[in-house]
Design an enzyme around this catalytic site. Structure first.
Site, PDB file in Angstrom:
ATOM      1  N   GLY A  14       6.424   3.121 -14.268  1.00 22.55           N
ATOM      2  CA  GLY A  14       5.565   3.242 -13.098  1.00 22.55           C
ATOM      3  C   GLY A  14       5.372   4.693 -12.713  1.00 22.55           C
ATOM      4  N   GLY A  17       4.020   7.016  -6.385  1.00 26.33           N
ATOM      5  CA  GLY A  17       4.809   8.021  -5.686  1.00 26.33           C
ATOM      6  C   GLY A  17       6.276   7.985  -6.035  1.00 26.33           C
ATOM      7  CB  ALA A  18       8.786   5.256  -6.171  1.00 28.07           C
ATOM      8  N   GLY A  19       7.754   6.662  -8.775  1.00 27.25           N
ATOM      9  CA  GLY A  19       7.966   7.016 -10.175  1.00 27.25           C
ATOM     10  C   GLY A  19       7.808   8.499 -10.432  1.00 27.25           C
ATOM     11  CG  PHE A 118       1.611   5.268  12.140  1.00 26.05           C
ATOM     12  CD1 PHE A 118       0.639   6.240  11.998  1.00 26.05           C
ATOM     13  CD2 PHE A 118       1.559   4.175  11.296  1.00 26.05           C
ATOM     14  CE1 PHE A 118      -0.356   6.141  11.041  1.00 26.05           C
ATOM     15  CE2 PHE A 118       0.585   4.054  10.329  1.00 26.05           C
ATOM     16  CZ  PHE A 118      -0.385   5.043  10.201  1.00 26.05           C
ATOM     17  CG  ASP A 219       3.146  -5.715 -13.845  1.00 24.45           C
ATOM     18  OD1 ASP A 219       2.701  -6.863 -13.697  1.00 24.45           O
ATOM     19  OD2 ASP A 219       2.433  -4.704 -13.849  1.00 24.45           O
ATOM     20  CD  GLN A 238       4.003  -4.418   7.198  1.00 17.27           C
ATOM     21  OE1 GLN A 238       3.334  -3.540   6.668  1.00 17.27           O
ATOM     22  NE2 GLN A 238       5.089  -4.161   7.913  1.00 17.27           N
ATOM     23  CG  HIS A 240      -1.995  -3.198   7.813  1.00 15.38           C
ATOM     24  ND1 HIS A 240      -2.995  -3.013   8.735  1.00 15.38           N
ATOM     25  CD2 HIS A 240      -1.329  -2.004   7.732  1.00 15.38           C
ATOM     26  CE1 HIS A 240      -2.950  -1.772   9.201  1.00 15.38           C
ATOM     27  NE2 HIS A 240      -1.945  -1.141   8.602  1.00 15.38           N
ATOM     28  CD  GLU A 253       0.662   0.807  12.385  1.00 15.86           C
ATOM     29  OE1 GLU A 253       1.566   1.097  13.171  1.00 15.86           O
ATOM     30  OE2 GLU A 253       0.831   0.124  11.362  1.00 15.86           O
ATOM     31  NE  ARG A 284       1.673  -1.133   9.384  1.00 22.07           N
ATOM     32  CZ  ARG A 284       1.698  -0.414   8.278  1.00 22.07           C
ATOM     33  NH1 ARG A 284       2.241  -0.906   7.170  1.00 22.07           N
ATOM     34  NH2 ARG A 284       1.190   0.797   8.262  1.00 22.07           N
ATOM     35  CG  HIS A 351      -0.183  -3.461   3.893  1.00 18.88           C
ATOM     36  ND1 HIS A 351      -1.065  -2.705   3.146  1.00 18.88           N
ATOM     37  CD2 HIS A 351       0.623  -2.569   4.527  1.00 18.88           C
ATOM     38  CE1 HIS A 351      -0.810  -1.410   3.328  1.00 18.88           C
ATOM     39  NE2 HIS A 351       0.218  -1.299   4.146  1.00 18.88           N
ATOM     40  CD  GLU A 382       4.638  -2.913  -1.981  1.00 20.86           C
ATOM     41  OE1 GLU A 382       4.239  -3.994  -1.507  1.00 20.86           O
ATOM     42  OE2 GLU A 382       3.870  -1.966  -2.256  1.00 20.86           O
ATOM     43  NE  ARG A 393       5.721  -0.633   4.360  1.00 15.03           N
ATOM     44  CZ  ARG A 393       4.636  -0.010   4.812  1.00 15.03           C
ATOM     45  NH1 ARG A 393       4.757   1.048   5.593  1.00 15.03           N
ATOM     46  NH2 ARG A 393       3.427  -0.467   4.504  1.00 15.03           N
ATOM     47  CG  LEU A 399       2.982   7.026   2.062  1.00 10.60           C
ATOM     48  CD1 LEU A 399       1.919   7.896   2.719  1.00 10.60           C
ATOM     49  CD2 LEU A 399       2.734   6.918   0.559  1.00 10.60           C
TER      50      LEU A 399
END
Length: 637
Positions: A14, A17-19, A118, A219, A238, A240, A253, A284, A351, A382, A393, A399
């Site tokens: 992946g 962002g995390a990968g 937020f 996956d 969740q 949204h 949001e 949310r 979401h 995620e 969340r 993020l």
């Protein structure tokens, strides 16, 4: 089918962002490969709009401990609080890391990173909304993705783009590698590795109305689930509040953070009735249920009365253009609505998955309720469940999650790889994948995957969405059994090898069916309402019986559930403080300090009184340190 072989120290699956954050750390320490079924900058992180939260206190007084409290309370106390503290404490450094990499955050007049409000983020433990979200207009995820990708290119990280990981290789109690399908050629590749990190995102495409991209089919969790790894807290999904009507495209949001208001068909700002203090910036799950309550009670707008409006027409046009450009453009493009002059039709959209692959705070995957670590196997983002989001969340924590725990996953995976050798793979490591693909492509006729997927999505929306009951969930279990029978006869019409998206979608559908079953079984068993899981037949939260994480494991006879306790070292679900350094939960030896119960409805009601408390000793502070104070309410919610 003969598979090509590759050997690396660390393999990351992946490139969102995390990968990418994991890859940035791992590739500095070990020979690392990133495998992704999309080109990295097409990853779904790029769709995240609103911001990344951190208690920088650049605009208003803030404190990472208040952020921790909001995360715990927003997650309806199912949050593992050691994980929440780590995330919120490391958030400040994470934002500045991105800034130093070149992330183009919006700025205040004096040049600091700007921040906005937020939902669910407060100061002084619920006294009022606080500006905590760091943002780049309404393209924050896109900017993070581009920044991290550029840094990986600069560093020379090795990418295998458009390779689809279909199996996890295990050797005893540790990870040994993965098997991937190359989209361009249809060939299989075996990646031998000392450490494997899954960062594959969510699985929102099991629902019809969703903000998730077409590729988010679970996956990573699906591969791990089929190899015996349980899935944690799958019942919590969740919705949204503000997705474009009938499309599900997200309107961040951030619009409400800048002053946008939700209105019903009568023009009433109805959130004042549901959350009198924080109103449109309530968590949310609460806002989504409020919207559906308005629709059910006949105050929905439109010919069918099935949506409400997001109104930003009262905002300064300059603010809209500067801070909400994408949101307003989506409304114009997809609905033909001009947000500067009229309300935008919206409805809740599937979401974010709070559940997923169970991990500890070091991103190591665990195999059971005893938190037994699977050596060399990691997950972040995620697809993982650390559990830092609990039952719901908070906006902008996603993020933050991918950056903080992506970094931790990359560092720990590389350190693990440095201390072990490669293990021997079986004689035919790609055999299981070969048989699966041949089985899917072996039918001369049958039903197309798209038809089965469409029926799955419609049924999940209707029977396992925002509102759930025993009857609906039982019907969904029966429906899933029928869908599985149809899937066994799925027809892959395309027989070509290169970019066979027909075959790809059939594989993805299998993962969606697996994960939908874990969600429905877990949701039917949990006879309470908490966060993103709302049972109309069990509307109350039940801490006595259900303050615990669920673990769904695949067996030959179906899904088997187990449970493990929630880590509480900050605040208990009854609102009492827990001081870990003073011996854990309150007891005669560790007495409470006169606190009143928290508002159990999480409505943010203002029946609270701030009071100072003694210092807890040295701890990290923001640039504007504040005393540890608590705001507690006598409201019983």
């Amino acid at each position: 089918m003969t598979a090509q072989q590759h050997t690396f120290d660390v393999v990351i699956v992946g490139a969102g962002g995390a990968g990418l954050r994991a890859a940035l750390e791992a590739s500095r320490r070990a020979r690392t490969a990133v495998i992704t079924k999309l080109y990295p900058t097409r990853s779904h992180t790029g769709a995240a709009q609103g911001g990344m939260c951190a208690a920088l206190a650049n605009v208003e007084e803030d404190n990472w401990e208040w952020h921790t409290f909001d995360t715990i309370k927003g997650g309806d106390y199912l949050v593992d609080q050691d994980a929440a503290e780590i995330m919120c404490r490391e958030a400040i450094e994470a934002v500045y890391d991105l800034e130093h990499m070149g992330m183009p955050f919006n700025r205040t007049g004096d040049g600091r990173i700007d921040q906005r409000r937020f939902g669910g983020h407060t100061h002084h433990h619920g006294a009022g909304a606080v500006r905590r979200s760091c943002f780049a207009a309404d393209r924050t995820g896109h900017m993070i993705l581009q920044t991290l990708f550029q840094q990986n290119v600069k560093q020379g990280t090795v990418f295998f783009d458009e390779f689809y990981v279909l199996d996890l290789l295990l050797a005893g109690d540790r990870a040994a590698g993965v098997v991937a399908y190359e989209l361009a050629t249809g060939e299989l590749h075996v990646f031998r590795a000392k450490s494997v990190v899954f960062c594959t995102g969510g699985y929102g495409k099991m629902f019809k109305i969703t903000s998730n991209a077409h590729a988010l089919t679970g996956d990573g969790p699906g591969v791990c689930y089929r190899r015996g790894v349980p899935m944690e807290d799958m019942e919590f999904f969740q919705f949204h509040p503000t997705g474009l009507y009938r499309l599900g495209v997200l309107l961040s949001e951030a619009a409400r953070g800048e002053g946008g208001i939700l209105r019903n068909a009568d023009g009433e700002a109805f959130m004042e009735r549901y959350a009198p203090t924080i109103k449109d910036l309530a968590p949310r799950d609460m806002v989504s249920r409020a919207i559906y309550s308005e629709i059910r009670e006949g105050r929905g707008a439109g010919p069918d009365g099935d949506y409400v409006y997001l109104d930003v027409s009262h905002l300064d046009p300059g603010v809209i253009d500067a801070k909400l450009p994408d949101i307003t453009e989506f409304a114009r493009t997809y609905l033909g609505v001009e947000p500067k002059k009229e309300g935008v039709p919206i409805q809740p959209t599937a979401h974010y998955a709070m559940g997923g692959i169970p991990t500890d705070v070091d991103a190591r995957v665990v195999a059971d309720a005893a938190n037994t670590v699977i050596g060399g196997l990691y997950a972040a983002g995620e697809c993982a469940c650390v559990s830092v989001h609990g039952a719901n969340r908070l906006g902008t924590n996603s993020l933050l999650d991918i950056v903080v725990f992506g970094k931790r996953a990359g560092i720990n995976a590389a350190e693990h790889a440095a201390g072990v050798g490669h293990v021997e793979l079986p004689e035919d490591p790609a055999g299981a994948v070969t048989r699966m693909l041949e089985g899917l492509a072996g039918h001369a006729e049958g039903e197309r995957a798209a038809a089965i997927r469409g029926d799955l999505q419609v049924s999940m929306d209707e029977k396992a969405g925002v509102y759930r009951t025993e009857t609906l969930l039982k019907e969904m279990e029966v429906e899933l059994a029928s869908l599985r029978e149809r899937y066994a006869r799925v027809w892959v019409q395309d027989t070509s090898r290169g970019y066979n998206t027909d075959l790809l979608e059939a594989v993805e559908l299998g993962f969606l069916l697996d994960l939908a079953e874990t969600l429905v079984v877990s949701a039917r068993t949990r006879t309470e309402s908490r966060g993103g899981h709302f049972r109309e037949d069990h509307p109350a939260r039940d801490d006595k019986n259900w303050l615990k994480h669920s673990l769904a494991r695949r067996t030959d006879s179906g899904v088997r559930l187990d449970y493990k306790p929630v880590t509480h070292d900050q605040v208990r679900a009854d609102g009492e403080e827990v001081l870990a350094e003073r011996g854990g939960p309150m007891s005669p030896a560790n007495p409470p300090r006169g606190r009143q119960p928290l508002c159990r409805s999480r409505c943010g009601c203002d029946a609270s009184t701030p009071r100072p408390r003694p210092s807890r000793g040295s701890r990290p502070t923001t640039s504007r340190p504040s005393p540890w104070t608590g705001c507690w309410t006598s409201c019983t919610g």
